[in-house]
Design a protein around this motif. Structure first.
Motif, PDB file in Angstrom:
ATOM      1  N   VAL A 116       0.814  -1.219  -0.104  1.00 40.61           N
ATOM      2  CA  VAL A 116       0.152   0.023   0.039  1.00 40.61           C
ATOM      3  C   VAL A 116       0.693   1.290   0.038  1.00 40.61           C
ATOM      4  CG1 VAL A 116      -2.170  -1.128   1.113  1.00 40.61           C
ATOM      5  CG2 VAL A 116      -0.245  -0.089   2.820  1.00 40.61           C
ATOM      6  N   PHE A 117       2.195   1.195   0.501  1.00 37.72           N
ATOM      7  CA  PHE A 117       3.049   2.388   0.456  1.00 37.72           C
ATOM      8  C   PHE A 117       3.431   2.609  -0.813  1.00 37.72           C
ATOM      9  CE2 PHE A 117       3.593   1.046   5.182  1.00 37.72           C
ATOM     10  CZ  PHE A 117       3.135   2.291   5.763  1.00 37.72           C
ATOM     11  N   GLU A 118       3.912   1.424  -1.472  1.00 38.06           N
ATOM     12  CA  GLU A 118       4.368   1.680  -2.941  1.00 38.06           C
ATOM     13  C   GLU A 118       3.212   2.430  -3.735  1.00 38.06           C
ATOM     14  OE1 GLU A 118       7.219   1.701  -4.482  1.00 38.06           O
ATOM     15  OE2 GLU A 118       8.142   1.433  -2.500  1.00 38.06           O
ATOM     16  N   ASP A 172       8.095   0.594   4.610  1.00 41.80           N
ATOM     17  CA  ASP A 172       7.982  -0.896   4.222  1.00 41.80           C
ATOM     18  C   ASP A 172       8.886  -1.642   5.022  1.00 41.80           C
ATOM     19  OD1 ASP A 172       5.755  -1.129   2.540  1.00 41.80           O
ATOM     20  OD2 ASP A 172       7.144  -0.782   0.633  1.00 41.80           O
ATOM     21  N   GLU A 173      10.062  -1.190   5.309  1.00 37.92           N
ATOM     22  CA  GLU A 173      11.029  -2.031   6.196  1.00 37.92           C
ATOM     23  C   GLU A 173      10.431  -1.770   7.628  1.00 37.92           C
ATOM     24  OE1 GLU A 173      13.512  -4.237   5.703  1.00 37.92           O
ATOM     25  OE2 GLU A 173      13.260  -3.556   3.337  1.00 37.92           O
ATOM     26  N   MET A 174       9.857  -0.852   7.940  1.00 42.31           N
ATOM     27  CA  MET A 174       9.399  -0.548   9.552  1.00 42.31           C
ATOM     28  C   MET A 174       8.092  -1.511   9.538  1.00 42.31           C
ATOM     29  SD  MET A 174       9.675   0.734  12.374  1.00 42.31           S
ATOM     30  CE  MET A 174      10.503   2.387  12.041  1.00 42.31           C
ATOM     31  N   GLY A 175       7.318  -1.759   8.571  1.00 45.92           N
ATOM     32  CA  GLY A 175       6.225  -2.477   8.528  1.00 45.92           C
ATOM     33  C   GLY A 175       6.558  -3.990   8.957  1.00 45.92           C
ATOM     34  N   MET A 176       7.550  -4.466   8.224  1.00 48.60           N
ATOM     35  CA  MET A 176       8.172  -5.915   8.359  1.00 48.60           C
ATOM     36  C   MET A 176       8.593  -6.182   9.495  1.00 48.60           C
ATOM     37  SD  MET A 176       7.569  -7.963   5.779  1.00 48.60           S
ATOM     38  CE  MET A 176       8.834  -9.109   5.935  1.00 48.60           C
ATOM     39  N   PHE A 177       9.416  -5.099  10.351  1.00 49.96           N
ATOM     40  CA  PHE A 177       9.922  -5.247  11.534  1.00 49.96           C
ATOM     41  C   PHE A 177       8.777  -5.274  12.662  1.00 49.96           C
ATOM     42  CE2 PHE A 177      12.242  -4.066  15.282  1.00 49.96           C
ATOM     43  CZ  PHE A 177      13.683  -4.851  15.288  1.00 49.96           C
ATOM     44  N   ILE A 178       7.636  -4.466  12.514  1.00 51.01           N
ATOM     45  CA  ILE A 178       6.779  -4.618  13.396  1.00 51.01           C
ATOM     46  C   ILE A 178       6.052  -5.932  13.399  1.00 51.01           C
ATOM     47  CG2 ILE A 178       4.517  -3.444  14.026  1.00 51.01           C
ATOM     48  CD1 ILE A 178       5.560  -0.712  12.982  1.00 51.01           C
ATOM     49  N   LYS A 179       5.726  -6.501  12.489  1.00 55.01           N
ATOM     50  CA  LYS A 179       5.384  -7.649  12.038  1.00 55.01           C
ATOM     51  C   LYS A 179       6.282  -8.686  12.840  1.00 55.01           C
ATOM     52  CE  LYS A 179       3.776 -11.068   8.409  1.00 55.01           C
ATOM     53  NZ  LYS A 179       3.839 -11.180   7.139  1.00 55.01           N
ATOM     54  N   LYS A 180       7.431  -8.551  12.699  1.00 50.54           N
ATOM     55  CA  LYS A 180       8.570  -9.553  13.461  1.00 50.54           C
ATOM     56  C   LYS A 180       8.372  -9.287  14.796  1.00 50.54           C
ATOM     57  CE  LYS A 180      13.257 -10.585  13.874  1.00 50.54           C
ATOM     58  NZ  LYS A 180      14.629 -10.420  13.336  1.00 50.54           N
ATOM     59  N   ILE A 181       8.029  -8.047  15.386  1.00 49.85           N
ATOM     60  CA  ILE A 181       7.893  -7.866  16.823  1.00 49.85           C
ATOM     61  C   ILE A 181       6.734  -8.517  17.308  1.00 49.85           C
ATOM     62  CG2 ILE A 181       7.263  -6.073  18.466  1.00 49.85           C
ATOM     63  CD1 ILE A 181       9.265  -4.179  17.129  1.00 49.85           C
TER      64      ILE A 181
END
Length: 262
Positions: free
Chosen positions: A193-195, A231-240
């Motif tokens: 969605v960001f892209e 997008d990277e932050m979104g992936m990191f939050i998903k990992k958290i």
């Protein structure tokens, strides 16, 4: 601008900033373009129904946030052929073959929230349709170690395309029958969605007449890097969230976050 199944040439050229000199240089024939235009107008209602059908097949799949669809307008079809000019003229584009040459009469955008969601969407698309060409993973230069990316997708039969201007999206080309006589090509784009937000703004600001504007290109590039970080932050939050469920502590997660974005 329209006169029944034809276009007023003078008004059309004015609306799309086309000069007679440029049109004459393309080698295209206006009367043939009007045949394409008239034929395409009759095809549009069938394309609209097929676009909705494709959306219905994709919308409820795991990882899909939303699906957008667009059927190309008849005037925009003619404008695109003229803008591509000699490229299409050299292929002999005419009313009999334009549906084989134009690949985006129907355009579908499948949006997802997290970068890794696309793998499941990829599997669903390739299960539902035969692709007309190898799916293309478009990435921004510097996004990935290319060899690492190749290793992670070696089971997916995709081609990696590196873009200098920040375009990120996975492209699929499929063919769908809209009548007994007509198969058309459909372009499916899968992105976050960001892209999608960046791409819409980029398209609005640059295409088709400001593609080489250096100031607009520079600032859209900055915006694109911000989108990549989001997008990277979104992936990191998903990992958290996943690691919380596995019992990893809050302090460990945020120490890793601090190191990643220093």
């Amino acid at each position: 601008m329209k006169l029944d199944n034809k276009i007023d040439r003078e008004e059309f050229f004015k609306a799309f900033c086309i000069t007679e000199e440029y049109f004459n240089s393309t080698g295209l024939n206006w009367d043939e373009l009007m045949k394409i235009y008239a034929d395409y107008i009759k095809l549009v209602p069938y394309l609209e129904k097929e676009a909705e059908h494709i959306v219905s097949k994709l919308i409820d799949n795991v990882g899909v946030h939303s699906v957008r669809r667009r059927v190309k307008r008849a005037t925009h079809l003619v404008e695109k052929i003229i803008r591509k000019g000699r490229k299409y003229a050299d292929r002999g584009i005419n009313v009999e073959n334009y549906k084989e040459i134009i690949t985006d009469l129907i355009g579908i955008r499948v949006l997802h929230l997290f970068k890794d969601d696309w793998r499941g969407i990829h599997c669903e698309i390739t299960k539902l349709w035969d692709t007309k060409e190898t799916p293309q993973i478009n990435i921004r230069r510097g996004d990935y170690n290319i060899q690492d990316l190749k290793n992670t997708i070696q089971d997916l039969d995709c081609e990696i395309i590196v873009r200098d201007h920040g375009y990120r999206s996975v492209h699929y080309l499929i063919g769908v029958p809209v009548t007994k006589q007509d198969e058309v090509l459909v372009e499916i784009q899968v992105r976050t969605v960001f892209e999608e937000a960046w791409s819409e703004i980029d398209h609005l600001m640059r295409y088709p007449y400001d593609v080489d504007n250096p100031i607009i290109t520079e600032y859209l590039g900055i915006f694109n890097r911000i989108v990549g970080s989001a997008d990277e932050m979104g992936m990191f939050i998903k990992k958290i969230k996943k690691e919380f469920s596995n019992g990893k502590g809050l302090e460990d997660n945020f120490r890793e976050l601090d190191l990643k974005f220093k």
